[in-house]
Design an enzyme around this catalytic site. Structure first.
Site, PDB file in Angstrom:
ATOM      1  N   ASN A 197       0.084  10.683   5.740  1.00  0.00           N
ATOM      2  CA  ASN A 197      -1.164  10.300   6.391  1.00  0.00           C
ATOM      3  C   ASN A 197      -2.239  11.363   6.283  1.00  0.00           C
ATOM      4  OD1 ASN A 197      -0.871   7.540   7.821  1.00  0.00           O
ATOM      5  ND2 ASN A 197       1.100   8.553   8.102  1.00  0.00           N
TER       6      ASN A 197
ATOM      7  N   GLU B  73       6.777   5.002   7.173  1.00  0.00           N
ATOM      8  CA  GLU B  73       6.352   6.205   6.463  1.00  0.00           C
ATOM      9  C   GLU B  73       7.162   7.417   6.910  1.00  0.00           C
ATOM     10  OE1 GLU B  73       1.743   4.833   5.648  1.00  0.00           O
ATOM     11  OE2 GLU B  73       2.187   6.129   7.346  1.00  0.00           O
TER      12      GLU B  73
ATOM     13  N   THR C 196      -0.946  -2.183  10.427  1.00  0.00           N
ATOM     14  CA  THR C 196      -1.363  -2.592   9.073  1.00  0.00           C
ATOM     15  C   THR C 196      -0.204  -3.307   8.519  1.00  0.00           C
ATOM     16  OG1 THR C 196      -3.011  -1.024   8.612  1.00  0.00           O
ATOM     17  CG2 THR C 196      -2.178  -2.007   6.769  1.00  0.00           C
TER      18      THR C 196
ATOM     19  N   THR D 187      -6.641  10.607  -0.465  1.00  0.00           N
ATOM     20  CA  THR D 187      -6.789  11.443  -1.661  1.00  0.00           C
ATOM     21  C   THR D 187      -6.055  10.852  -2.848  1.00  0.00           C
ATOM     22  OG1 THR D 187      -4.871  12.760  -1.025  1.00  0.00           O
ATOM     23  CG2 THR D 187      -7.023  13.512  -0.271  1.00  0.00           C
TER      24      THR D 187
ATOM     25  N   LYS E  63       4.038  -6.732   4.190  1.00  0.00           N
ATOM     26  CA  LYS E  63       3.798  -5.358   3.789  1.00  0.00           C
ATOM     27  C   LYS E  63       3.514  -4.542   5.032  1.00  0.00           C
ATOM     28  CE  LYS E  63       0.440  -3.337   3.480  1.00  0.00           C
ATOM     29  NZ  LYS E  63      -0.268  -2.375   4.418  1.00  0.00           N
TER      30      LYS E  63
ATOM     31  N   THR F  11       0.864  -1.187   0.000  1.00  0.00           N
ATOM     32  CA  THR F  11       0.000   0.000   0.000  1.00  0.00           C
ATOM     33  C   THR F  11       0.898   1.234   0.000  1.00  0.00           C
ATOM     34  OG1 THR F  11      -0.248  -0.180   2.413  1.00  0.00           O
ATOM     35  CG2 THR F  11      -2.002  -1.112   1.060  1.00  0.00           C
TER      36      THR F  11
END
Length: 466
Positions: free
Chosen positions: A461, A321, A234, A466, A223, A194
């Site tokens: 985040n 991230e 996640t 979007t 992942k 993702t």
């Protein structure tokens, strides 16, 4: 099962990039793999016998027009299976379905795992459960099976229904493209991504004491880049081995390894609705099945699986991230493993520690603060006058002591700055005042891996949907 050659997953396919976009924002898109991450992508592998895989484009998320987002991992023979799942109360539909299948089948007769990215199928009610069941059932139909034999996983945005018709239409395509090649494994690992910036895939060979001349293989893909914290985040992972392991032994082996790997990492402290780590063992390489926890083979397999899971889970942290740092926190001289792990976890979750590391600030007071407010540790675990904190450079140079036996050191700020310029850093917390066991605390050690917080984490985040 059909095993036609799968098109090569070239680096060029991963290297294209949408202008101004750094990550994939919950579905695969054109993106560049950062130069510093390319070294983590294997160019070859040693994959377990009897397993075939594929990655297929569905377009689960409308913005994904060409990249694989449906992964299928299958064994040509029935497997023992085990899994650990998220502790989040809002457990996603695929978590509930997969848990029920393993329980009903008692970890036996599992053949496949099917995974979609782009939509989590979480908090989607009865319809979401029906969708998860139908995904697994469609794979079983392709295998000519009547009993539920496929585990289901999903990852992506929470609260949206799957485009289930599109997925079911592509399952036979995924099944027809099953292959055992390295490119197929890499494409499959890419299909579950993702916000990941690179596919996470590892494999290795090993031997067991009872059959020193027999070679076994272990492969795994995972992942995750955000919403990562133990008791699963996640974070999805599938491990496959051709070693023969009975279901009860496999479950305990997986639990031990996950506690010391996937449950010992943190990116942002959030725990997802979908976390699942599953392992399939088909025994295709032969040998005596591992069934007893007292056997030499069990002990060897525990070490092998734990080490492998640690290496695989660390790739998630390295792809955190917005992360610029990969940090190991090592807590020594804890009276028990769990108390040490809780302290390490608290340090890893601290936004103040994480932002200080991003800013290359040797603010050890934030580390000490996190140690001091850790909840749930055994009485007497943290004694200020016995506690030491240091930075351990990755280049092998002497440690930089920050606190020794509760007394602050005169910190060489220039050297601290040099250490913090590096991507990798180890923080050592000694609860016993120096030498292992010196204070009679038992000498247990717990290790945790985490990353820093940067401006990019907020951007990623803030823009996720979007």
């Amino acid at each position: 099962m059909a095993s036609p050659a799968q098109p090569a997953a070239t680096m060029a396919a991963f290297a294209r990039m949408v202008k101004g976009q750094v990550r994939s924002y919950s579905a695969p898109v054109d993106m560049a793999i950062p130069a510093s991450k390319r070294k983590f992508i294997p160019s070859s592998g040693s994959y377990p016998k009897g397993f075939v895989v594929s990655g297929t484009h569905v377009g689960v998320k409308a913005s994904n027009t060409k990249f694989p987002d449906l992964a299928l991992i299958s064994s040509e023979t029935p497997c023992s299976a085990a899994a650990v799942f998220t502790t989040n109360k809002f457990q996603a539909a695929p978590v509930q379905v997969s848990r029920d299948i393993i329980k009903t089948r008692q970890g036996q007769g599992i053949r496949s795992v099917v995974i979609n990215s782009g939509c989590a199928n979480a908090v989607t009610g009865k319809g979401g459960l029906e969708d998860a069941v139908s995904m697994g059932k469609k794979v079983d139909e392709c295998d000519g099976l009547n009993e539920p034999s496929t585990l289901v996983m999903s990852t992506g945005v929470i609260g949206q229904r799957l485009p289930i018709s599109k997925i079911l239409k592509k399952v036979p395509v995924a099944h027809a493209n099953l292959s055992s090649t390295h490119d197929a494994w890499l494409t499959t690992a890419r299909a579950i991504c993702t916000t990941d910036t690179f596919p996470k895939l590892l494999s290795r060979t090993f031997t067991l004491p009872s059959s020193p001349g027999r070679t076994y293989s272990l492969a795994g893909m995972t992942k995750g880049a955000g919403m990562i914290h133990p008791n699963m985040a996640t974070l999805l992972g599938v491990l496959c081995t051709d070693a023969p392991i009975e279901p009860s032994a496999l479950q305990s082996l997986l639990k031990h390894s996950v506690n010391r790997s996937f449950n010992s990492i943190s990116v942002d402290g959030d725990t997802s609705t979908n976390d699942t780590i599953a392992i399939l063992a088909n025994g295709a390489a032969g040998g005596a099945p591992i069934s007893s926890s007292s056997s030499d083979d069990y002990a060897a397999m525990q070490d092998i699986l734990t080490s492998f899971a640690q290496s695989l889970s660390q790739l998630v942290v390295r792809d955190g991230e917005g992360a610029t740092k990969f940090v190991t926190v090592r807590v020594q001289n804890s009276p028990d493993y769990e108390s040490g792990r809780l302290i390490a976890s608290t340090i890893a979750r601290s936004p103040l520690v994480k932002t200080a590391l991003y800013g290359k600030d040797a603010n050890w007071g934030r580390i000490l603060c996190a140690i001091g407010y850790t909840q749930g540790v055994a009485p007497g675990t943290v004694v200020p006058e016995h506690t030491s904190v240091s930075f351990k450079p990755v280049d092998g140079s002497p440690v930089l002591n920050l606190l020794v036996n509760g007394e602050p050191e005169q910190v060489d700020e220039e050297r601290a700055s040099v250490i913090l310029q590096e991507e990798d850093l180890e923080i050592v917390v000694d609860l016993g005042g120096g030498e292992k066991g010196e204070q009679g605390l038992g000498g247990e050690e717990a290790v945790y891996w985490f990353c820093d917080f940067s401006h990019e984490y907020v951007t990623i985040n803030g823009d996720y949907r979007t």
